[in-house]
Scaffold this motif. Structure first.
Motif, mmCIF file in Angstrom:
data_model
loop_
_atom_site.group_PDB
_atom_site.id
_atom_site.type_symbol
_atom_site.label_atom_id
_atom_site.label_comp_id
_atom_site.label_asym_id
_atom_site.label_seq_id
_atom_site.Cartn_x
_atom_site.Cartn_y
_atom_site.Cartn_z
ATOM 1 N N PHE A 1 -0.354 16.792 5.997
ATOM 2 C CA PHE A 1 -0.540 15.406 6.410
ATOM 3 C C PHE A 1 -1.651 14.686 5.661
ATOM 4 O O PHE A 1 -1.896 13.511 5.894
ATOM 5 C CB PHE A 1 -0.826 15.337 7.916
ATOM 6 C CG PHE A 1 0.360 15.720 8.733
ATOM 7 C CD1 PHE A 1 1.451 14.888 8.819
ATOM 8 C CD2 PHE A 1 0.378 16.919 9.410
ATOM 9 C CE1 PHE A 1 2.559 15.236 9.573
ATOM 10 C CE2 PHE A 1 1.469 17.292 10.172
ATOM 11 C CZ PHE A 1 2.563 16.443 10.249
ATOM 12 N N GLY A 2 -2.353 15.360 4.779
ATOM 13 C CA GLY A 2 -3.461 14.742 4.073
ATOM 14 C C GLY A 2 -3.018 13.746 3.012
ATOM 15 O O GLY A 2 -1.948 13.865 2.435
ATOM 16 N N ILE A 3 -3.838 12.754 2.763
ATOM 17 C CA ILE A 3 -3.549 11.749 1.732
ATOM 18 C C ILE A 3 -4.428 12.052 0.524
ATOM 19 O O ILE A 3 -5.652 12.125 0.639
ATOM 20 C CB ILE A 3 -3.821 10.328 2.258
ATOM 21 C CG1 ILE A 3 -2.840 10.002 3.379
ATOM 22 C CG2 ILE A 3 -3.735 9.317 1.130
ATOM 23 C CD1 ILE A 3 -3.098 8.692 4.066
ATOM 24 N N ASN A 4 -3.791 12.237 -0.643
ATOM 25 C CA ASN A 4 -4.533 12.511 -1.874
ATOM 26 C C ASN A 4 -5.056 11.237 -2.512
ATOM 27 O O ASN A 4 -6.185 11.190 -2.966
ATOM 28 C CB ASN A 4 -3.626 13.197 -2.902
ATOM 29 C CG ASN A 4 -3.312 14.614 -2.532
ATOM 30 O OD1 ASN A 4 -4.046 15.245 -1.787
ATOM 31 N ND2 ASN A 4 -2.211 15.117 -3.046
ATOM 32 N N LYS A 5 -4.197 10.230 -2.587
ATOM 33 C CA LYS A 5 -4.528 9.014 -3.325
ATOM 34 C C LYS A 5 -3.808 7.851 -2.675
ATOM 35 O O LYS A 5 -2.697 7.997 -2.178
ATOM 36 C CB LYS A 5 -4.086 9.170 -4.778
ATOM 37 C CG LYS A 5 -4.250 7.948 -5.630
ATOM 38 C CD LYS A 5 -5.154 8.225 -6.786
ATOM 39 C CE LYS A 5 -5.243 7.028 -7.715
ATOM 40 N NZ LYS A 5 -6.310 6.142 -7.411
ATOM 41 N N SER A 6 -4.444 6.703 -2.690
ATOM 42 C CA SER A 6 -3.782 5.506 -2.203
ATOM 43 C C SER A 6 -3.678 4.509 -3.355
ATOM 44 O O SER A 6 -4.554 4.429 -4.206
ATOM 45 C CB SER A 6 -4.542 4.899 -1.028
ATOM 46 O OG SER A 6 -5.855 4.610 -1.408
ATOM 47 N N TYR A 7 -2.572 3.794 -3.388
ATOM 48 C CA TYR A 7 -2.320 2.785 -4.411
ATOM 49 C C TYR A 7 -2.151 1.443 -3.717
ATOM 50 O O TYR A 7 -1.347 1.300 -2.796
ATOM 51 C CB TYR A 7 -1.040 3.102 -5.188
ATOM 52 C CG TYR A 7 -1.097 4.407 -5.939
ATOM 53 C CD1 TYR A 7 -1.622 4.471 -7.227
ATOM 54 C CD2 TYR A 7 -0.620 5.571 -5.365
ATOM 55 C CE1 TYR A 7 -1.676 5.667 -7.917
ATOM 56 C CE2 TYR A 7 -0.670 6.778 -6.053
ATOM 57 C CZ TYR A 7 -1.194 6.813 -7.318
ATOM 58 O OH TYR A 7 -1.240 8.003 -8.002
ATOM 59 N N HIS A 8 -2.913 0.461 -4.158
ATOM 60 C CA HIS A 8 -2.841 -0.878 -3.591
ATOM 61 C C HIS A 8 -2.287 -1.783 -4.689
ATOM 62 O O HIS A 8 -2.824 -1.841 -5.790
ATOM 63 C CB HIS A 8 -4.214 -1.322 -3.117
ATOM 64 C CG HIS A 8 -4.874 -0.283 -2.267
ATOM 65 N ND1 HIS A 8 -4.383 0.084 -1.036
ATOM 66 C CD2 HIS A 8 -5.944 0.499 -2.490
ATOM 67 C CE1 HIS A 8 -5.145 1.033 -0.536
ATOM 68 N NE2 HIS A 8 -6.091 1.305 -1.401
ATOM 69 N N ASN B 1 0.860 -1.182 0.000
ATOM 70 C CA ASN B 1 0.000 0.000 0.000
ATOM 71 C C ASN B 1 0.893 1.228 0.000
ATOM 72 O O ASN B 1 1.729 1.378 0.886
ATOM 73 C CB ASN B 1 -0.902 0.026 1.236
ATOM 74 C CG ASN B 1 -1.839 -1.145 1.254
ATOM 75 O OD1 ASN B 1 -2.552 -1.394 0.305
ATOM 76 N ND2 ASN B 1 -1.825 -1.895 2.341
ATOM 77 N N LEU B 2 0.721 2.081 -0.989
ATOM 78 C CA LEU B 2 1.473 3.329 -1.067
ATOM 79 C C LEU B 2 0.478 4.487 -1.048
ATOM 80 O O LEU B 2 -0.614 4.387 -1.600
ATOM 81 C CB LEU B 2 2.299 3.395 -2.351
ATOM 82 C CG LEU B 2 3.363 2.314 -2.531
ATOM 83 C CD1 LEU B 2 4.055 2.479 -3.871
ATOM 84 C CD2 LEU B 2 4.370 2.370 -1.408
ATOM 85 N N TYR B 3 0.890 5.591 -0.423
ATOM 86 C CA TYR B 3 0.012 6.748 -0.294
ATOM 87 C C TYR B 3 0.696 7.982 -0.839
ATOM 88 O O TYR B 3 1.865 8.208 -0.592
ATOM 89 C CB TYR B 3 -0.370 6.957 1.181
ATOM 90 C CG TYR B 3 -1.068 5.760 1.755
ATOM 91 C CD1 TYR B 3 -2.424 5.556 1.541
ATOM 92 C CD2 TYR B 3 -0.366 4.805 2.483
ATOM 93 C CE1 TYR B 3 -3.069 4.443 2.047
ATOM 94 C CE2 TYR B 3 -1.001 3.692 2.992
ATOM 95 C CZ TYR B 3 -2.354 3.512 2.771
ATOM 96 O OH TYR B 3 -2.987 2.409 3.259
ATOM 97 N N ASP B 4 -0.058 8.755 -1.599
ATOM 98 C CA ASP B 4 0.423 10.012 -2.154
ATOM 99 C C ASP B 4 -0.139 11.123 -1.282
ATOM 100 O O ASP B 4 -1.351 11.254 -1.129
ATOM 101 C CB ASP B 4 -0.066 10.147 -3.602
ATOM 102 C CG ASP B 4 0.637 11.245 -4.346
ATOM 103 O OD1 ASP B 4 1.536 11.878 -3.777
ATOM 104 O OD2 ASP B 4 0.284 11.474 -5.521
ATOM 105 N N ALA B 5 0.748 11.923 -0.693
ATOM 106 C CA ALA B 5 0.316 12.958 0.236
ATOM 107 C C ALA B 5 0.775 14.326 -0.241
ATOM 108 O O ALA B 5 1.769 14.469 -0.942
ATOM 109 C CB ALA B 5 0.881 12.679 1.615
#
Length: 94
Positions: free
Chosen positions: A13-20, A5-9
């Motif tokens: 501290f907010g997360i824009n998009k998550s990649y699974h 799981n990778l997260y684009d922030a």
């Protein structure tokens, strides 16, 4: 098959998009590829560029998927087994 799981922030501290991700790349190799990618100062901080690079390099073995409860359940079961094994090993005296 490994799951990541990778997260684009943002800068905050907010997360824009998550990649699974599911792929055949073991964790130590995945981390080393990501570290090398991050050294590229022009695109190294962009998770979306890393995802695109991995898709080009690893093709069919690199798969993005939507996160759901089934995947979470499988991951929780695996983590529980790993923890149980670690706890049983600490009970054994060397």
């Amino acid at each position: 098959m490994y799951t990541y799981n990778l997260y684009d922030a943002d800068a905050s501290f907010g997360i824009n998009k998550s990649y699974h991700i599911q792929c055949d790349i073991p964790p130590h190799r995945f981390r080393s590829i990501m570290m090398e990618f991050r050294r590229n100062e022009s695109v190294g901080s962009q998770i979306s560029a890393f995802i695109q690079f991995m898709q080009q390099e690893f093709g069919d073995s690199f798969r993005l998927f939507e996160y759901d409860d089934i995947v979470q359940f499988d991951a929780d079961q695996e983590n529980s087994m790993i923890l149980a094994n670690l706890l049983s090993q600490t009970d054994n005296h060397v």
